[in-house]
Design an enzyme around this catalytic site. Structure first.
Site, PDB file in Angstrom:
ATOM      1  N   TYR A  80      37.721  40.232  49.335  1.00 41.67           N
ATOM      2  CA  TYR A  80      37.366  40.893  48.086  1.00 41.67           C
ATOM      3  C   TYR A  80      37.201  39.901  46.946  1.00 41.67           C
ATOM      4  CZ  TYR A  80      38.080  43.550  43.797  1.00 41.67           C
ATOM      5  OH  TYR A  80      37.960  44.055  42.541  1.00 41.67           O
ATOM      6  N   TYR A 105      44.181  45.610  54.844  1.00 46.71           N
ATOM      7  CA  TYR A 105      43.533  46.909  54.674  1.00 46.71           C
ATOM      8  C   TYR A 105      42.660  47.267  55.868  1.00 46.71           C
ATOM      9  CZ  TYR A 105      40.771  50.668  52.588  1.00 46.71           C
ATOM     10  OH  TYR A 105      40.175  51.867  52.330  1.00 46.71           O
ATOM     11  N   ARG A 165      45.373  49.788  49.777  1.00 47.47           N
ATOM     12  CA  ARG A 165      44.703  50.294  48.586  1.00 47.47           C
ATOM     13  C   ARG A 165      45.639  51.027  47.642  1.00 47.47           C
ATOM     14  NH1 ARG A 165      41.686  46.951  49.847  1.00 47.47           N
ATOM     15  NH2 ARG A 165      39.439  47.082  50.149  1.00 47.47           N
TER      16      ARG A 165
END
Length: 632
Positions: free
Chosen positions: A596, A480, A515
C-alpha cells in the site's frame, strides 16, 4: 578445479548511535506552557458558558475523559475489535436522549417527537446488535478447556439495580436517578476495563449490558410520560432490537468487524435526529445542538464509507479528486457559515432548523469525502477515529440535554477512540492528520531512496512444505491478504498438523495489520487458532533470530526492512516485524508488487528469502494438504 564460491554479500555498515543531549530546562518550560494553557482554558469554559450547571457537566466530562484514557491503555491489542464493538454498543445510549424528547401518544404528533422516536429505534439496533457481535467475537477466543461462564447469573445484579431504582424513586419517593446514573457510568467503564485481559474479557459484555440497561431504566423512570408514550417507546425499542438481533446473528464470522463500522453510522444518525429534535422543542441549546448535529453527520457518512470499503462493496483505493484539500476547506467554511447564520438568531426556528439541515448535508458530504479519500490500509485509524466521533456526538447530547449519563458515557467512548487512534498512528509512525488528509508519500523524502540490489528467488509448495516439516520453530506473519483470501481455516489446520509433529508454531501480528484494529486476531480465533500462540509485534520481534522459518502470508509493508535501513524511505521509522532475521523467510504474495505504501521491499531480494507467488488461498490449501499427509 573446485567451483568458484558465490560472492559474499557485503555486510551492512553499522549505524552510528548519536547521543542526544537532553535539556531539562526546555522540558520543564514545555510542560509549564501546556499546564498554563490548560489552566487558562478552564476559565475560558466559564466565560463561554457562565451557567453553573454546565460547569458541573464540564467536571463530569473531564473526569470521564481521564477514566477513558487510562482504561483503554490497558486493553490488549488482540481485543481491540471486541473493544470497539462493546464501546459501539454502549454508545447506543443515545436512546436515552431520544426518550427525553419523545411525546404525543401511541404515535408522535410533532416533528421533534418523531425524530426522538427514530433516535430510539436506531440506537436500540446498535445496542442489541453491538452486544451480540461483541459476544460472538469473544466466543471465538474461547478454548475448549475454558470453564463455563454462567453469564445468566448477571441478570440478578441487573434486576437489583433497575428494580432498586424504581422501588426507591416510585415506591418510596426518594430521587435516586443521579445515583443510578453514576452506577451506570461506572459499569460502562468497568465493561471496557474488563477487556484488558483474555480471562476478564468474558465479564466485559455482561457488565457493560448492566450499565446500559440501568441507564436506560433510570431515564424511563425520569421522563414521567403517559402510558401511550411508554408504549410508543417500547414499540421503537422492540422494533430496533429485533432488527439488531437479526443483523448480528445473520452475519458470517468474517463480517463481524466490518459491521461494527456500519453500526457506528446508527449512533451518528441518532445524534443528528436527537440534536435537531431537541432544538425544535427547546432552542436555548443552539450551540450544543449544532455541535451534536455536525459530529453526528460526519460519523454517519464516514462510517458508511468505511463499512463499504471493509465489506468490499466499494474500492479500497483512495478517492483522489483534484484539489481535495480545497474541497475540504470549502465545506468547512460552508459549515462555519451555517453556524454563523444559526447564532445570528438562535431562538428563531425558522433560522436554526435550516442551518441544522444545512450542516447535516455539508458535514455529511465532508465525512464522505474525507473517508473515501483514505486508502484501505489506513482503515484501522479511520475506524478508531469514527469510533471516537460517535462518543463525542453522544457527549454533545449530554451537554445539550444537561444529562450527566450521556456526558459520562460519551466522553468515555470519545477518549477511548482517540487513544486507539493514537496507538494505530504510532504503529505506522505517522500523524493523525497525515493519515486523514495526506497518505503515504505525501511528505517529500529528505534524500535519495536506498537502491535495492539482487534478484528475488521463487519457490514452490513442495519446497516450502519440506521447510516447514523440517523446522523446529516457525513464526507465521499474516497480513490483510489472509482476510481477502479467507485462508485462516487452512492456516489453522496446517498449524495443528505442525504442532502435532512437535514444531513450535507462533504468529506475529502487526498492530495495523488488516483493515481494522484486531481484525486478524478475530479471524485467527474464529478459525480455531489458540490465542496464546498469537503474539503482538513487540512480543515476537526478538524471537525471529531463533526461528527456522518465517512464513509471511499476505504481508508487505509491515515486514519491510526499509523502515529501519533507509532513512529516506516514506515508511522510515515505522515499527515492523523483523522477519528477515529468521534463518529462512518465505513470502506468499500474488506478485512482487509493492504494498500500500508503494515502497519496494528489500526483504524480497535477500538470500534467505524465497517468494511463493500465487493465490494465497490455493497455496495455503496445498501446504495444508502436504503437511497433513506427512503427519498421517
Amino acid at each position: 578445479p573446485p567451483p568458484t564460491p558465490p560472492p559474499q554479500a557485503a555486510s551492512k555498515p553499522k549505524g552510528k548511535i548519536e547521543e542526544v543531549k537532553v535539556d531539562p530546562h526546555a522540558i520543564v518550560v514545555s510542560r509549564v506552557g501546556y499546564m498554563t494553557a490548560a489552566s487558562a482554558s478552564v476559565y475560558g469554559v466559564g466565560f463561554m458558558s457562565p451557567d453553573p450547571a454546565s460547569h458541573a457537566m464540564f467536571t463530569t466530562f473531564s473526569l470521564a475523559c481521564l477514566a477513558g484514557y487510562y482504561t483503554v491503555w490497558g486493553v490488549v491489542p488482540a481485543l481491540h475489535s471486541p473493544l470497539m464493538s462493546v464501546t459501539n454498543a454502549i454508545s447506543g445510549m443515545t436512546a436515552a436522549g431520544g426518550m427525553l424528547i419523545m411525546g404525543g401518544g401511541l404515535l408522535p404528533t410533532t416533528t421533534g417527537q418523531a425524530l426522538g422516536s427514530a433516535a430510539v429505534a436506531m440506537s436500540t439496533i446498535n445496542i442489541v446488535g453491538g452486544f451480540i457481535i461483541t459476544q460472538r467475537m469473544l466466543d471465538m477466543f474461547k478454548r475448549k478447556d475454558d470453564p463455563p461462564e454462567y453469564s445468566h447469573y448477571y441478570a440478578i445484579p441487573m434486576a437489583t439495580l433497575a428494580g432498586g431504582y424504581f422501588l426507591t424513586t416510585k415506591g418510596m419517593g426518594i430521587d435516586t436517578m443521579g445515583l443510578t446514573y453514576v452506577a451506570s457510568g461506572v459499569l460502562c467503564i468497568g465493561g471496557i476495563a474488563c477487556m484488558s485481559d483474555m480471562q476478564t474479557s468474558r465479564m466485559g459484555n455482561p457488565v457493560a449490558i448492566m450499565g446500559v440497561s440501568s441507564g436506560l431504566a433510570a431515564t424511563l423512570g425520569a421522563i414521567s410520560q403517559s402510558p401511550e408514550v411508554y408504549a410508543q417507546i417500547a414499540g421503537c425499542m422492540i422494533a430496533g432490537g429485533g432488527v439488531g438481533f437479526y443483523m448480528a446473528n445473520g452475519l458470517a464470522p468474517t463480517q463481524l468487524p466490518e459491521t461494527v463500522a456500519l453500526f457506528h453510522s446508527l449512533v451518528g444518525a441518532a445524534a443528528v435526529t436527537t440534536s435537531i429534535g431537541s432544538y425544535m422543542m427547546e432552542p436555548h441549546h443552539a450551540v450544543t445542538a449544532f455541535i451534536g448535529t455536525a459530529i453526528g453527520a460526519i460519523t454517519v457518512t464516514g462510517s458508511l464509507v468505511a463499512y463499504a470499503k471493509l465489506a468490499e462493496k466499494m474500492s479500497s483505493s483512495p478517492l483522489a479528486l483534484p484539489g481535495k484539500d480545497m474541497i475540504n476547506l470549502g465545506m468547512l467554511a460552508a459549515n462555519i457559515g451555517c453556524f454563523g447564520y444559526m447564532i445570528s438568531d438562535p431562538l428563531n426556528l425558522a433560522v436554526g432548523v435550516p442551518a441544522l439541515v444545512g450542516t447535516t448535508v455539508i458535514t455529511g458530504a465532508l465525512g464522505y469525502h474525507i473517508t473515501a479519500s483514505i486508502g484501505g490500509a489506513d482503515m484501522p485509524v479511520c475506524i478508531t477515529v469514527l469510533n471516537s466521533y460517535s462518543g463525542w456526538a453522544l457527549c454533545a447530547e449530554g451537554f445539550m440535554l444537561n444529562n450527566s449519563l450521556l456526558t459520562t458515557v460519551g466522553s468515555l467512548i470519545g477518549a477511548s477512540g482517540a487513544i486507539l487512534s493514537y496507538i494505530m498512528c504510532v504503529a505506522m509512525n505517522r500523524s493523525l492528520t497525515n493519515v486523514l488528509f495526506g497518505g503515504y508519500g505525501s511528505t517529500a523524502p529528505k534524500g535519495e531512496k536506498m537502491k535495492i540490489e539482487g534478484t528475488a528467488t521463487t519457490t514452490d509448495v513442495e519446497t516450502v512444505g519440506d521447510q516447514l516439516l523440517n523446522a523446529k520453530s516457525v513464526i507465521i506473519v499474516p497480513g490483510y491478504g489472509v482476510a481477502v483470501a479467507k485462508a485462516q481455516y487452512d492456516i489453522a489446520e496446517m498449524v495443528t498438523a505442525l504442532k502435532e509433529r512437535g514444531v513450535l508454531v507462533r504468529f506475529g501480528i502487526h498492530p495495523v495489520a488488516g483493515r481494522m484494529p484486531g481484525q486478524l486476531n478475530v479471524l485467527l480465533a474464529e478459525a480455531g487458532v489458540p490465542y496464546d500462540i498469537v503474539m503482538e509485534m513487540d512480543e515476537i520481534n526478538d524471537d525471529f533470530a531463533e526461528a527456522d522459518v518465517a512464513l509471511c502470508i499476505g504481508a508487505n509493508d509491515t515486514i519491510n526492512s526499509a523502515a529501519i535501513d533507509d532513512p529516506n524511505s516514506v515508511i522510515a521509522g515505522m515499527p515492523v516485524l523483523h522477519v528477515w532475521e529468521a534463518k529462512q523467510v518465505v513470502v506468499m504474495k500474488r506478485s512482487l508488487a509493492a504494498g500500500y505504501a508503494d515502497v519496494d521491499n528489500p526483504v524480497f531480494f535477500n538470500e534467505n528469502t524465497n517468494m511463493l507467488l500465487g493465490d494465497a488461498k490455493k497455496s495455503c490449501e496445498a501446504l495444508k494438504t502436504k503437511i497433513k499427509a506427512a503427519a498421517a
